[in-house]
Design a protein around this motif. Structure first.
Motif, PDB file in Angstrom:
ATOM      1  N   VAL A   1      85.432  20.809  24.882  1.00 52.98           N
ATOM      2  CA  VAL A   1      85.094  20.881  23.057  1.00 52.98           C
ATOM      3  C   VAL A   1      84.277  22.289  23.003  1.00 52.98           C
ATOM      4  CG1 VAL A   1      84.418  20.972  20.960  1.00 52.98           C
ATOM      5  CG2 VAL A   1      85.031  18.508  23.087  1.00 52.98           C
ATOM      6  N   VAL A   2      84.892  23.214  22.709  1.00 47.96           N
ATOM      7  CA  VAL A   2      84.286  24.636  22.391  1.00 47.96           C
ATOM      8  C   VAL A   2      83.967  25.007  20.885  1.00 47.96           C
ATOM      9  CG1 VAL A   2      84.926  25.139  24.659  1.00 47.96           C
ATOM     10  CG2 VAL A   2      86.339  25.445  22.349  1.00 47.96           C
TER      11      VAL A   2
ATOM     12  N   PRO B   1      80.309  25.726  24.672  1.00 51.82           N
ATOM     13  CA  PRO B   1      80.817  24.493  24.631  1.00 51.82           C
ATOM     14  C   PRO B   1      79.822  24.066  24.156  1.00 51.82           C
ATOM     15  CG  PRO B   1      79.889  25.617  26.405  1.00 51.82           C
ATOM     16  CD  PRO B   1      79.565  26.893  25.633  1.00 51.82           C
ATOM     17  N   LEU B   2      80.643  22.574  23.978  1.00 48.48           N
ATOM     18  CA  LEU B   2      79.615  20.874  23.115  1.00 48.48           C
ATOM     19  C   LEU B   2      79.736  20.940  24.365  1.00 48.48           C
ATOM     20  CD1 LEU B   2      81.360  22.231  19.648  1.00 48.48           C
ATOM     21  CD2 LEU B   2      79.132  23.475  20.328  1.00 48.48           C
ATOM     22  N   ASP B   3      80.778  20.476  24.865  1.00 51.51           N
ATOM     23  CA  ASP B   3      81.318  18.483  24.523  1.00 51.51           C
ATOM     24  C   ASP B   3      82.330  18.214  26.150  1.00 51.51           C
ATOM     25  OD1 ASP B   3      80.440  15.848  25.653  1.00 51.51           O
ATOM     26  OD2 ASP B   3      80.971  15.050  23.344  1.00 51.51           O
ATOM     27  N   LEU B   4      82.387  17.676  26.982  1.00 55.50           N
ATOM     28  CA  LEU B   4      82.868  17.184  27.740  1.00 55.50           C
ATOM     29  C   LEU B   4      84.365  15.783  27.450  1.00 55.50           C
ATOM     30  CD1 LEU B   4      84.848  18.714  30.123  1.00 55.50           C
ATOM     31  CD2 LEU B   4      83.444  16.964  31.734  1.00 55.50           C
TER      32      LEU B   4
ATOM     33  N   ALA C   1      76.224  18.859  20.469  1.00 54.44           N
ATOM     34  CA  ALA C   1      76.150  19.373  21.352  1.00 54.44           C
ATOM     35  C   ALA C   1      75.671  19.109  22.918  1.00 54.44           C
ATOM     36  CB  ALA C   1      75.225  20.336  20.801  1.00 54.44           C
ATOM     37  N   LYS C   2      76.077  19.110  23.930  1.00 55.21           N
ATOM     38  CA  LYS C   2      74.994  18.579  25.212  1.00 55.21           C
ATOM     39  C   LYS C   2      74.499  20.364  26.543  1.00 55.21           C
ATOM     40  CE  LYS C   2      77.214  13.657  25.939  1.00 55.21           C
ATOM     41  NZ  LYS C   2      78.159  14.712  24.951  1.00 55.21           N
ATOM     42  N   ASN C   3      72.976  19.861  26.141  1.00 56.01           N
ATOM     43  CA  ASN C   3      73.095  21.496  27.325  1.00 56.01           C
ATOM     44  C   ASN C   3      73.376  21.287  28.680  1.00 56.01           C
ATOM     45  OD1 ASN C   3      70.938  21.469  25.042  1.00 56.01           O
ATOM     46  ND2 ASN C   3      69.359  20.242  25.562  1.00 56.01           N
ATOM     47  N   THR C   4      74.396  20.246  29.064  1.00 56.88           N
ATOM     48  CA  THR C   4      74.414  20.180  30.228  1.00 56.88           C
ATOM     49  C   THR C   4      76.315  21.066  29.726  1.00 56.88           C
ATOM     50  OG1 THR C   4      75.908  18.738  30.636  1.00 56.88           O
ATOM     51  CG2 THR C   4      73.605  17.992  31.063  1.00 56.88           C
ATOM     52  N   MET C   5      75.935  21.420  29.179  1.00 56.13           N
ATOM     53  CA  MET C   5      78.066  22.149  29.455  1.00 56.13           C
ATOM     54  C   MET C   5      77.716  23.487  29.604  1.00 56.13           C
ATOM     55  SD  MET C   5      80.030  20.332  28.038  1.00 56.13           S
ATOM     56  CE  MET C   5      79.192  19.049  29.003  1.00 56.13           C
ATOM     57  N   SER C   6      76.266  24.008  29.447  1.00 54.79           N
ATOM     58  CA  SER C   6      76.349  25.692  30.130  1.00 54.79           C
ATOM     59  C   SER C   6      77.055  25.128  31.164  1.00 54.79           C
ATOM     60  CB  SER C   6      74.746  26.173  30.338  1.00 54.79           C
ATOM     61  OG  SER C   6      74.135  25.095  31.386  1.00 54.79           O
ATOM     62  N   ARG C   7      77.316  24.519  33.079  1.00 53.59           N
ATOM     63  CA  ARG C   7      77.824  24.347  33.854  1.00 53.59           C
ATOM     64  C   ARG C   7      79.269  25.478  33.548  1.00 53.59           C
ATOM     65  NH1 ARG C   7      76.891  18.309  35.317  1.00 53.59           N
ATOM     66  NH2 ARG C   7      75.750  19.332  34.319  1.00 53.59           N
TER      67      ARG C   7
ATOM     68  N   TYR D   1      72.015  28.363  26.789  1.00 52.34           N
ATOM     69  CA  TYR D   1      72.002  29.228  28.017  1.00 52.34           C
ATOM     70  C   TYR D   1      70.219  28.933  28.520  1.00 52.34           C
ATOM     71  CZ  TYR D   1      76.995  29.370  28.074  1.00 52.34           C
ATOM     72  OH  TYR D   1      78.754  29.023  28.259  1.00 52.34           O
ATOM     73  N   LEU D   2      69.018  28.679  27.831  1.00 53.66           N
ATOM     74  CA  LEU D   2      67.763  29.764  28.128  1.00 53.66           C
ATOM     75  C   LEU D   2      66.751  27.780  28.225  1.00 53.66           C
ATOM     76  CD1 LEU D   2      67.540  32.594  25.688  1.00 53.66           C
ATOM     77  CD2 LEU D   2      67.718  32.457  28.290  1.00 53.66           C
ATOM     78  N   ALA D   3      68.044  27.183  27.572  1.00 58.24           N
ATOM     79  CA  ALA D   3      67.185  25.655  27.971  1.00 58.24           C
ATOM     80  C   ALA D   3      67.293  25.120  29.128  1.00 58.24           C
ATOM     81  CB  ALA D   3      67.717  24.590  26.806  1.00 58.24           C
ATOM     82  N   ASP D   4      68.135  25.647  29.960  1.00 56.24           N
ATOM     83  CA  ASP D   4      68.407  25.273  31.109  1.00 56.24           C
ATOM     84  C   ASP D   4      67.399  26.322  32.684  1.00 56.24           C
ATOM     85  OD1 ASP D   4      69.703  23.019  30.781  1.00 56.24           O
ATOM     86  OD2 ASP D   4      71.316  24.134  31.270  1.00 56.24           O
ATOM     87  N   VAL D   5      66.751  27.367  31.748  1.00 57.05           N
ATOM     88  CA  VAL D   5      65.562  28.244  33.242  1.00 57.05           C
ATOM     89  C   VAL D   5      64.709  26.943  33.009  1.00 57.05           C
ATOM     90  CG1 VAL D   5      64.153  30.060  33.041  1.00 57.05           C
ATOM     91  CG2 VAL D   5      66.550  29.906  31.549  1.00 57.05           C
ATOM     92  N   GLY D   6      64.632  26.967  35.135  1.00 57.76           N
ATOM     93  CA  GLY D   6      63.617  26.551  35.125  1.00 57.76           C
ATOM     94  C   GLY D   6      62.111  26.720  35.811  1.00 57.76           C
TER      95      GLY D   6
END
Length: 695
Positions: free
Chosen positions: A94-95, A84-87, A64-70, A135-140
């Motif tokens: 892919v979900v 969401p897991l991958d594009l 799974a990729k962290n960028t999938m949250s978008r 969804y919490l990993a991308d909190v900047g």
């Protein structure tokens, strides 16, 4: 989505013979657990069955990729349990879903992402865990000092929810802990991430895993909430906060402790709306009568003994509340005050401000008290002052650290109290433990065949086994237990014991001979609970251990061979289980014989093999990982550990090459809690294993 009846179709394909459809819980997690239990499968195997039923693959969270949250909004992902897991290269998203037949959810995800959807199968708990991480990993944005829980417990506004997802997550943890009846919330580093656990009915339960970034922000938030200094994060600190649930105020005691990989944090939840009374303490009638008799005296000392978490404070508060009236002056000395008792003066001991038990007790005695509670007798000075106060018109309560009531007299004598003074002041000693009660919704009568621990009990108990055994259902979160009850051993001073002390003739080895016929040990009282079907023999063994078997064997005059380890979930008496992961066959052969004498030992030559073994053996207690003989670099090795072991939450000892400190900092930064360098030798390995398992 609340209709989980589709799981009946999967169950029917798995079980043999006729199957009657069941009503499934609305909660997806509970529904999956119930369905997996019907199929006699664990969560992993049942996930594969669901995937097979729909002709779909099992979700691969390791890719799974962290960028999938978008692609899918957080609210939709949480409400509909879709992650969401991958594009893929062709633009397909892919979900992970737990119910691929829910067309409404798939259509919403397709609309929100603007892409075609490809389903993979995962359990609801796996999806929830991945959503929390994703969804919490991308909190900047770092948390600022003004961010804290609203004092009135009202929900956050939409803008707050949008800008501070860490606050949402932290609030959810607190409310979940309160809802589950947890006494403590634990957050600690583990294998490059964080592990969250709740202590419920005295037992820690794993909840979820989070990324290291989220863990740092959540711990920082709780430190801000507790008015702790976030600029000194690697210094042990204590703080306090408040949570409101409706009109109930929950006081929070927050503690941080520096740890390899970051801070670990523990929050104790203290419900200030809790009502204390003797009638609510669930004591058996005989013990309640003895306690009322002892507390009817106007002077003397009553002690409670037992380890931390055995319910001593609850019992003492119940006694004080029952004695509290307009004509009684009650003062307590506590470190710290946990619950506020109306009409009772409570003093917070604080040695840094000069408020010690010793000088505070001297001051309290000048306040004309009728009843005094001293939180703990821990040294000779406190014991001396307490025993001097007791015979001068004060009823004094306190706690003492001994294993049972019988050893308390010897302990006080060791603290320098003279026998005549003790004979004059001591009214009685109460030893206490708490055992979990069997869930009345799912517990079943004990029938043949008996498991090992039930057979041992029947052997001692004149052939009669315990009355009931645990099963597990949605009412008890599939633990088999709901709530706790007290096991008491009360030593009430009688004429013979008092005369021995007054004559300076007390001998501990003579105490058994002069105890009254009504005296019952902890083991004896626990046996009564087993015969009544209140608890299980596994739970009594977990709580009392060796002492339980010795007590009941002595009562029945039975000799038994007690080579007992921990109790497995199925009631078998088993040893702790270790798994050694190494490609070095010679090293394994060198350490395995010694480990096998005390523990069950499994071996795997690679991370992949270890992952398969873990999924087939849920009783593994510790991993021993040989980094030197890993088939990848340390960074790749840790990444494999994260993807393979993240779901397990097990402690691990990482063994590093001799003299190579280049990866120590890397491992420490990624939460490797237990690290050692070669050469360890057999004794070195044994010492570290024993120390880790004792935590």
């Amino acid at each position: 989505m609340t209709d989980n009846s589709w799981l009946n179709t999967v169950i029917r394909q798995q079980v043999k013979g006729d199957y009657t459809e069941q009503s499934m819980p609305a909660n997806p997690n509970q529904a999956w657990k119930q369905a997996a239990k019907q199929c006699h499968l664990d969560e992993t195997a049942f996930t594969q069955r669901v995937a097979d039923a729909f002709g779909l693959p099992v979700s691969d969270f390791g890719q799974a990729k962290n960028t999938m949250s978008r692609y899918i909004p957080h609210k939709l992902a949480k409400e509909r349990l879709i992650a969401p897991l991958d594009l893929e290269d062709n633009g397909t998203l892919v979900v992970a879903v737990s119910n691929p037949g829910d067309e409404n959810t798939l259509q919403q995800a397709k609309f929100a992402s603007g892409r075609p959807i490809k389903c993979t199968i995962a359990s609801p708990s796996q999806i929830e865990q991945h959503i929390n991480q994703l969804y919490l990993a991308d909190v900047g944005e770092d948390l600022k000092s003004h961010i804290r829980l609203k004092e009135d417990g009202s929900p956050l506004s939409d803008s707050e929810m949008q800008h501070h997802p860490v606050v949402i997550f932290a609030r959810k943890l607190l409310y979940q802990a309160y809802t589950l009846g947890a006494s403590d919330l634990h957050i600690q580093p583990y294998m490059g991430g964080g592990q969250i656990r709740f202590r419920i009915d005295g037992v820690l339960r794993r909840s979820t895993s989070i990324t290291s970034e989220v863990m740092l922000r959540v711990i920082r938030y709780f430190m801000v909430m507790g008015d702790m200094d976030t600029s000194h994060a690697m210094t042990p600190q204590d703080g306090a906060g408040t949570l409101f649930v409706g009109n109930r105020r929950i006081d929070l005691r927050i503690s941080t402790l520096p740890n390899r990989g970051g801070n670990r944090l523990v929050i104790r939840l203290l419900d200030q709306g809790r009502v204390f009374s003797m009638d609510s303490m669930y004591f058996p009638p005989h013990e309640l009568h003895v306690l009322r008799r002892m507390t009817s005296f106007s002077q003397g000392m009553i002690l409670f003994t037992g380890p931390t978490g055995s319910g001593k404070t609850t019992s003492l508060y119940g006694l004080l509340s029952s004695l509290n009236d307009e004509g009684t002056n009650i003062i307590t000395l506590e470190n710290p005050v946990e619950y506020e008792l109306s009409g009772i003066s409570q003093v917070d001991i604080d040695p840094e401000r000069g408020l010690t038990f010793e000088n505070s007790l001297r001051a309290v005695l000048r306040q004309d008290p009728d009843i005094v509670l001293v939180g703990e007798i821990r040294d000779e000075q406190t014991a001396t002052i307490a025993t001097r106060a007791a015979p001068t018109g004060h009823l004094l309560f306190s706690t003492l650290h001994t294993m049972d009531a019988r050893n308390s007299i010897s302990r006080l004598l060791d603290l320098g109290i003279s026998q005549p003074v003790l004979g004059e002041t001591l009214l009685g000693v109460v030893a206490q433990r708490l055992v979990r009660k069997l869930c009345d919704h799912c517990a079943v009568p004990v029938e043949e065949p008996l498991n090992e621990i039930e057979s041992l009990f029947a052997q001692i108990n004149q052939g009669v086994p315990p009355a009931r055994r645990p099963v597990g259902c949605e009412h008890c979160s599939y633990t088999g237990y709901k709530g706790r009850t007290a096991v008491l051993e009360i030593l009430e001073m009688n004429r013979h014991i008092r005369e021995m002390l007054m004559d300076n003739a007390f001998r501990a080895d003579q105490l058994e001979d002069i105890l009254s016929a009504s005296y019952h040990t902890l083991g004896s009282r626990a046996r009564g609970l087993l015969q009544a079907g209140t608890t299980s023999v596994q739970e009594v063994h977990r709580t009392l251990g060796y002492r339980f078997w010795m007590d009941i064997a002595a009562e029945e005059n039975v000799e038994i061979n007690l080579n007992l380890g921990e109790t497995a979930g199925d009631g078998e008496l088993s040893r702790a289980c270790l798994m050694v992961v190494s490609a070095d066959e010679e090293a394994i052969n060198g350490v395995r014989p010694a480990l096998s004498e005390r523990y069950e030992v499994l071996v795997a030559s690679s991370i992949e093999e270890a992952d398969t073994t873990l999924r087939a053996n849920r009783g593994i207690d510790l991993l021993i990982l040989d980094v030197e003989h890993a088939t990848a670099s340390p960074r790749e090795f840790l990444a494999k550990l994260r993807s393979a072991f993240d779901w397990s939450g097990l402690p691990a000892l990482l063994v590093l090459p001799e003299g190579d400190t280049s990866i120590d900092k890397f491992l420490e930064d990624h939460g490797a809690n237990f690290v050692a360098h070669k050469p360890l030798g057999v004794e070195g390995v044994m010492r570290r294993v024993q120390a880790i398992l004792a935590l």
